[in-house]
Scaffold this active site. Structure first.
Site: not given
Lengths: 478, 488
Positions: B154, B79, B178
């Site tokens: 997210s 990420k 997330s």
């Protein structure tokens, strides 16, 4: 109207740790700008603070020295504000729960009186970087080397009443942190700085007047001057019917005045809250007890001991104990020569005079404590006269070599007293023969003439004769 | 030999060990696939071909020397919230669109030490603030099951990349859901470990007291393997847990162990009130019951307060965590600032997107004098009550079973105008975040050809129990083996 001023100081002490309070970067002074700022100090994304345990020990040491309550549980908070030399946009500090609670310190005033000043609290925080406004025209340089240097902020009660008391308090704090070896005490390098909260009120009035805060004062002298100016300014404002605004002011030593930085309407809301990157700071009473065992003899105790053990006057004892290097030097001299009176006289007298003249600290003295001690011993065993001792001191000062043997230098400079009876008797006999009239007068009871003969002998021996011995030889001739 | 799509980590590891292909082959195959298909989902912000091939070569050398780990040579994606030396780290923001960190996050370091190959950095909501991946400066991510839908957020890029078969595993971070919510919406397995289990160092902060990194893969088995290498005490993170769990080391080589006895699993009743698609969770429950597990209704009475509590606390922390982005040292700086104030205002106004600004403003407000007690302090108290709810429940049960999200994937722009509706996505994930507990989302069924996830929530540091039950469930079901493009 008669006015009374009320003063409280916040002193920022840079703790003498090797690395920063929340990072591993070095804290040493004077490196190239930004050479000592690591990713944590620079506030890069994702980096995290880790508390330096040495800073905790130093804070505890300080707390113990002022008889304060040590909080076994304290919290680091974020103090939020934007400034280019504050990389994270917040300073990690302690707001609601400081590591050190209430304590006190005794200060001595010039008239010898003592006063106790209360300490509200002392807390740990990180220093900001430096903004340099005068190096690049039209631009501001940012040096983040200082960022993250551990600070102990010591907040006093509003117990101080005059600018002299304020500087005495600042000095006493300086003495204490040097004793505790938690700060190098170098004011010129910013190792200790203070903010002064100043207000005035009519004598006898109970409540405090509105106060102003003078920021970032970095010398004992400036504390007095800044506060004196501010007291005068406030009285002028009040006497001409004005009111004092709560504001932050800056002392300008060049103009000897304080100037408004920001007023209350623009005062910041720092939005303090516990820093979620750091766990609450907790430690055991056992740790505090362990640190208590490492506390050195403190200035007050040392002063009392100098009076008791060495028979020094209050004034001499205070002066010699006021600085750790000075008291260490003093004790080193006494331990070797066993003559505290001479040690005191030499350190307070010639040594201080030479150091002042050359603007040197005692730690940088060209004459070592060991050398001074031998010098005093040679006075005691009458190898030296007070006059030759001064010449020897000057010689040692100029050599500036701690390896120099004092006795060798006495020979080299030919300073030893002539105490050979035969040699002195010969000189005396020669003098009597050359000055029969004066000798006759002496014989007839004119004691003043004794001085004449002794003086002549001293002159002929370049001051190296032992005056007592000369005296005895002359008296034997009468 | 050709690299088959949707191969599990374990199988890839075995194939590498058997010499069926090299890490360079495997990495090239992945890179080719990503370069070709990334436009379908926009999962990647950075594709790191050169960096990856260098790592792959080193991995092959490491293997030749005989010191390979089960992860040596495996392509993974990070990420874009994890700092990676030598690669861009944007956090999905214009503010950091030019930022190269001079250090690796601890997670990246640990995985590098195990020999992984970083093929790229995945898209995400800006500064991890969002539940749909629509707030990214680099454009939204599409859900591989239906490209008109969001993947969740997210960690939407990581979830979509794993679901679409671009990588077998990716790192994610979870502040209020997330990892779990996008895992559920994309049909992958995602674990938010216990707070403190994995170091936060080098992971760009959103809300420090809640942020936690975790693995996103296609099975509990692969999740356990990743966790084993990501977890561990880090002296650079004061909030990381200093503990040694033997199972955590063992799981890397021996896999997830079998449960030696059935458990009591709690069903928090507040999570099932008005739950759409409750039948899917019920079917999963029935499946688990076949292993002898007992189910028991429990109550987490403060659940309703979790979302407001979370948004007060997370925004408060975020408002100051994001103060460092001021245009002075790095990141976006406005053109020709006329004053310091102007530099701050324009750099931040231009550099941050709407959702980030909304949370900075909310957080600044709740920390301000006069509001601090009413919002921040109150929220902290409720946080403690929520944590106590869980402690009490775990006196009676070993695990909790709950839905991961209220709905399957929703349309792009569906909640764009209504942040409060968007925040409801976090209804079932936020309470565990506030309590700092481990929770895993696993695929457990489909609605209209869209995956649905269920959560297994455990007591602190009992990821092992969660993984055991999840592995058991995945042995009996194949929801986690379904892929987009196939008929469900």
């Amino acid at each position: 109207m008669n006015w009374e001023s009320v003063i409280g100081l916040e002193i920022h002490v840079q703790l003498a740790t090797n690395s920063k309070i929340f990072s591993g970067a070095s804290t040493s002074y004077g490196a190239e700008p930004n050479a000592q700022a690591c990713a944590v100090d620079l506030g890069l994304p994702g980096v995290l603070p880790v508390l330096n345990e040495r800073a905790i020990e130093m804070a505890i040491k300080f707390g113990l020295a002022i008889g304060a309550k040590i909080n076994l549980h304290s919290v680091f908070d974020r103090k939020n504000y934007f400034y280019p030399d504050l990389p994270k946009g917040y300073q990690i500090s302690q707001f609601e729960t400081p590591i050190v609670g209430e304590g006190s310190i005794v200060i001595a005033l010039e008239d010898g009186q003592e006063r106790t000043v209360g300490i509200t609290r002392a807390h740990l925080e990180e220093d900001a970087g430096k903004s340099i406004h005068d190096l690049f025209p039209g631009q501001t340089g940012i040096d983040l080397n200082r960022t993250g240097t551990p600070l102990l902020e010591i907040v006093s009660e509003p117990d101080i009443r005059t600018s002299k008391e304020a500087s005495a308090y600042f000095r006493q704090m300086h003495t204490l942190v040097r004793y505790l070896q938690i700060c190098d005490g170098n004011l010129a390098q910013g190792s200790m700085r203070c903010d002064a909260n100043v207000s005035v009120r009519p004598y006898g009035q109970e409540e405090f007047g509105e106060r102003t805060e003078i920021k970032n004062i970095n010398s004992f002298r400036f504390v007095e001057r800044a506060i004196d100016y501010e007291i005068g300014r406030q009285i002028d404002v009040l006497e001409s019917g004005g009111i004092i605004e709560r504001e932050t002011r800056l002392f300008d030593p060049d103009r000897d005045e304080t100037r408004s930085m920001r007023s209350k309407e623009f005062s910041e809301d720092y939005r303090y809250f516990p820093d979620p990157d750091l766990l609450p700071l907790t430690f055991s009473q056992a740790l505090v007890d362990k640190i208590a065992l490492t506390l050195p003899e403190l200035p007050d105790a040392k002063r009392a001991r100098y009076i008791e053990e060495f028979g020094l006057s209050e004034y001499d004892a205070r002066s010699l104990s006021a600085d750790l290097d000075r008291s260490d030097y003093f004790e080193a001299v006494v331990n070797t020569c066993n003559n505290s009176k001479q040690a005191t006289n030499w350190i307070m007298g010639d040594l201080s005079a030479y150091l002042n003249r050359n603007n040197l600290e005692i730690s940088a003295s060209p004459v070592s404590a060991q050398q001074l001690a031998v010098l005093i011993s040679r006075l005691d065993d009458q190898t030296l006269s007070s006059k030759t001792a001064k010449a020897l001191f000057d010689g040692l000062w100029n050599k500036a070599d701690s390896e120099q043997s004092v006795d060798d230098l006495i020979s080299e400079m030919n300073l030893a007293q002539v105490s050979d009876d035969g040699e002195l008797t010969g000189i005396v006999e020669q003098l009597i023969a050359d000055n029969p009239g004066q000798f006759e007068e002496l014989r007839n009871g004119k004691d003043k003439m004794l001085g004449f003969f002794v003086g002549q002998v001293m002159k002929m021996t370049q001051g190296k004769a032992n005056p007592q011995q000369v005296n005895e030889i002359i008296r034997a001739k009468l | 030999m050709a690299v088959e799509k949707f191969t599990s980590l374990r199988d890839m590891s075995a194939a590498l060990a058997a010499g069926e292909y090299s890490s360079v082959d495997l990495t090239n195959a992945h890179l080719d696939d990503i370069e070709q298909r990334n436009t379908n989902t926009n999962s990647f912000i950075t594709i790191a071909r050169e960096h990856a091939l260098n790592q792959a070569q080193r991995a092959d050398e490491q293997r030749a020397k005989g010191d390979a780990t089960p992860l040596t040579g495996i392509p993974i994606a990070h990420k874009d919230i994890f700092c990676t030396e030598g690669l861009l780290t944007t956090c999905g923001s214009k503010m950091l669109s030019n930022f190269h960190a001079p250090y690796n996050a601890t997670v990246v370091d640990r995985l590098n030490a195990a020999g992984v190959v970083t093929v790229g950095k995945t898209n995400m909501d800006e500064f991890a603030m969002g539940s749909s991946n629509e707030t990214s400066f680099f454009g939204p991510v599409a859900n591989p099951w239906d490209r008109s839908l969001v993947p969740g957020g997210s960690s939407g890029g990581s979830a979509a990349a794993v679901a679409d078969g671009l990588v077998a595993c990716a790192t994610g971070t979870d502040t209020g859901g997330s990892i779990r919510q996008p895992a559920a919406l994309c049909g992958v397995t995602g674990l938010k470990p216990t707070y403190g289990r994995i170091s936060r160092y080098g992971m760009i902060a959103f809300a420090s007291s809640l942020d936690q990194a975790g693995p996103m893969t296609r099975s509990a088995e692969d999740t356990g393997l990743m966790l084993s290498y990501m977890a561990g005490f880090d002296p650079r993170d004061s909030t990381s847990a200093n503990r040694e769990d033997e199972w955590l080391r063992a799981i890397a080589h021996q896999g997830i162990p079998k449960l030696d006895q059935p458990l009591t699993i709690g069903l928090p009743k507040e999570y099932f009130d008005n739950l759409a698609n409750a039948q899917i969770i019920e079917a999963a429950q029935a499946e688990l019951a076949k292993n002898g597990h007992k189910f028991k209704e429990v109550s987490l009475p403060h659940t309703k307060a979790a979302i407001p509590t979370y948004y007060v606390l997370a925004s408060a922390e975020a408002s100051t965590n994001l103060s460092r982005y001021d245009g002075v040292r790095y990141g976006h700086r406005c053109e020709n600032p006329t004053s310091l104030q102007d530099l701050y205002e324009r750099s931040r106004n231009e550099g941050f997107g709407e959702e980030v600004k909304r949370r900075i403003l909310t957080g600044t407000y709740t920390l301000s004098v006069g509001y601090f007690d009413a919002y921040y302090i109150k929220a902290q108290k409720i946080r403690r009550l929520i944590a106590n709810d869980f402690s009490k429940a775990f006196e009676e049960v070993d695990l909790l079973l709950a839905p991961t999200c209220p709905t399957p994937a929703f349309s792009l722009n569906e909640h764009a105008k209504d942040p409060i509706a968007m925040y409801q996505q976090d209804l079932y994930t936020v309470p565990t975040s506030l309590a700092g507990l481990p929770a895993l989302s696993v695929p457990c069924g489909f609605v209209n050809n869209l995956p649905i996830g269920m959560q297994l929530i455990g007591p602190a540091f009992r990821e092992d129990t969660i993984l055991c039950v999840a592995a058991q469930f995945q042995q009996a079901t194949d929801w986690h083996k379904r892929h987009p493009g196939e008929s469900a």
